[in-house]
Design an enzyme around this catalytic site. Structure first.
Site, mmCIF file in Angstrom:
data_model
loop_
_atom_site.group_PDB
_atom_site.id
_atom_site.type_symbol
_atom_site.label_atom_id
_atom_site.label_comp_id
_atom_site.label_asym_id
_atom_site.label_seq_id
_atom_site.Cartn_x
_atom_site.Cartn_y
_atom_site.Cartn_z
ATOM 1 N N ASP A 110 40.605 44.749 32.652
ATOM 2 C CA ASP A 110 40.748 43.387 32.076
ATOM 3 C C ASP A 110 41.024 43.602 30.690
ATOM 4 O O ASP A 110 40.646 42.533 30.013
ATOM 5 C CB ASP A 110 39.843 42.318 32.625
ATOM 6 C CG ASP A 110 39.682 42.437 34.083
ATOM 7 O OD1 ASP A 110 40.498 42.890 34.800
ATOM 8 O OD2 ASP A 110 39.435 41.071 34.584
ATOM 9 N N LYS A 133 43.843 41.761 40.614
ATOM 10 C CA LYS A 133 42.731 41.252 41.121
ATOM 11 C C LYS A 133 42.876 39.662 40.954
ATOM 12 O O LYS A 133 43.290 39.273 39.797
ATOM 13 C CB LYS A 133 41.544 41.756 40.786
ATOM 14 C CG LYS A 133 41.169 41.620 39.508
ATOM 15 C CD LYS A 133 39.850 42.606 39.260
ATOM 16 C CE LYS A 133 39.501 42.184 37.725
ATOM 17 N NZ LYS A 133 39.288 40.861 37.416
ATOM 18 N N CYS A 191 33.560 40.742 34.947
ATOM 19 C CA CYS A 191 34.309 41.574 35.467
ATOM 20 C C CYS A 191 34.047 42.985 35.551
ATOM 21 O O CYS A 191 33.877 43.963 36.519
ATOM 22 C CB CYS A 191 35.791 41.688 35.173
ATOM 23 S SG CYS A 191 36.572 40.156 35.881
#
Ligand code: VGL
Ligand code: ZN
Length: 240
Positions: free
Chosen positions: A44, A142, A187
């Site tokens: 990310d 995601k 994450c």
């Protein structure tokens, strides 16, 4: 004469100390050389999580040069991308009266609420412009189902819906995963924990991550990761 003896003893002690330093076990100091069964997972590193982004992680931009450098040492690099629908279940704006960093109870459990971020196709959802990893092989998106968040790149927050990353890695014979990116306590941690649960060896390169740290999340994440056998290493531990 007496002086000479003192000096010899001094030299002997100095020598013994140098020996002790030199005999640090090999496992503690030899750099890790990534191979074909290793992958670097870049979590990310997107505009929304870095400077000026809607869910800015403090100092998030600082890790980009280190990630670019590390990636050169890995044949296998995989990127993940948070990729939400408008009106996503993890957005505070989806619940009248709720503010970011509060929580709600969803069918799959407690959900932290966030500012709107990483909406599919928007500038904020784009990868960080300074990320320079042309040889990355896969981008895993995601959190793309409106009703289910996914901090983990393996398993969505309902703990049932697989992203397919586990199968991909297993089919490719990749067994050891190194994690960098954002955010350490969400994450990165959830992805590393799921990796470990799925039988991968998981190592987090701590100085190539940054955290959000809300409500003790950073301490909790490291406690959980270390308890699960996830290793905490530094960028300097990887052969450069
Ligand atoms: C993340 C909060 C919400 C992350 C993603 O990438 O760590 N955190 N969505
Ligand atoms: Zn998100």
């Amino acid at each position: 004469m007496k002086h000479g003896l003192d000096r010899r003893r001094f030299l002997w002690i100095g020598g013994a100390m140098a020996m002790a330093a030199a005999t640090t076990p090999a496992w503690a100091q030899s750099p890790i050389k990534p191979g074909e069964s290793d992958a670097l997972i870049v979590v990310d590193v997107q505009r929304c999580f870095t400077k000026g982004g809607s869910l800015e992680v403090p100092d998030g931009d600082a890790i980009v040069p280190a990630i670019n450098r590390l990636a050169k040492g890995f044949a296998n690099v995989i990127l993940t991308q948070d990729w939400h629908t408008p009106g996503h279940a993890s957005f505070a704006s989806s619940y009248p009266g709720k503010k970011p960093f509060e929580t709600v109870d969803l069918p799959y459990g407690k959900q932290v609420l966030w500012p709107d971020h990483c909406v599919q196709g928007t500038d904020g959802a784009a990868l960080h412009p300074d990320l320079a990893i042309p040889h990355a092989q896969l981008v895993v998106r995601k959190g793309f189902r409106r009703g289910i968040d996914s901090y983990s790149a393996f398993l969505e927050a309902d703990k049932k819906t697989e992203t397919g990353l586990g199968g991909y890695l297993k089919e490719r014979g990749i067994g050891r995963l190194f994690f960098v990116g954002l955010a350490t306590d969400f994450c990165v941690a959830w992805t590393a924990l799921d990796a470990s649960r799925k039988g991968f060896e998981a190592l987090v390169i701590e100085d190539a991550t940054r955290g959000i740290d809300t409500q003790g999340s950073m301490a909790a994440a490291w406690k959980d990761m270390l308890a699960a056998g996830v290793k905490r290493i530094k960028a300097a531990d990887i052969a450069g």
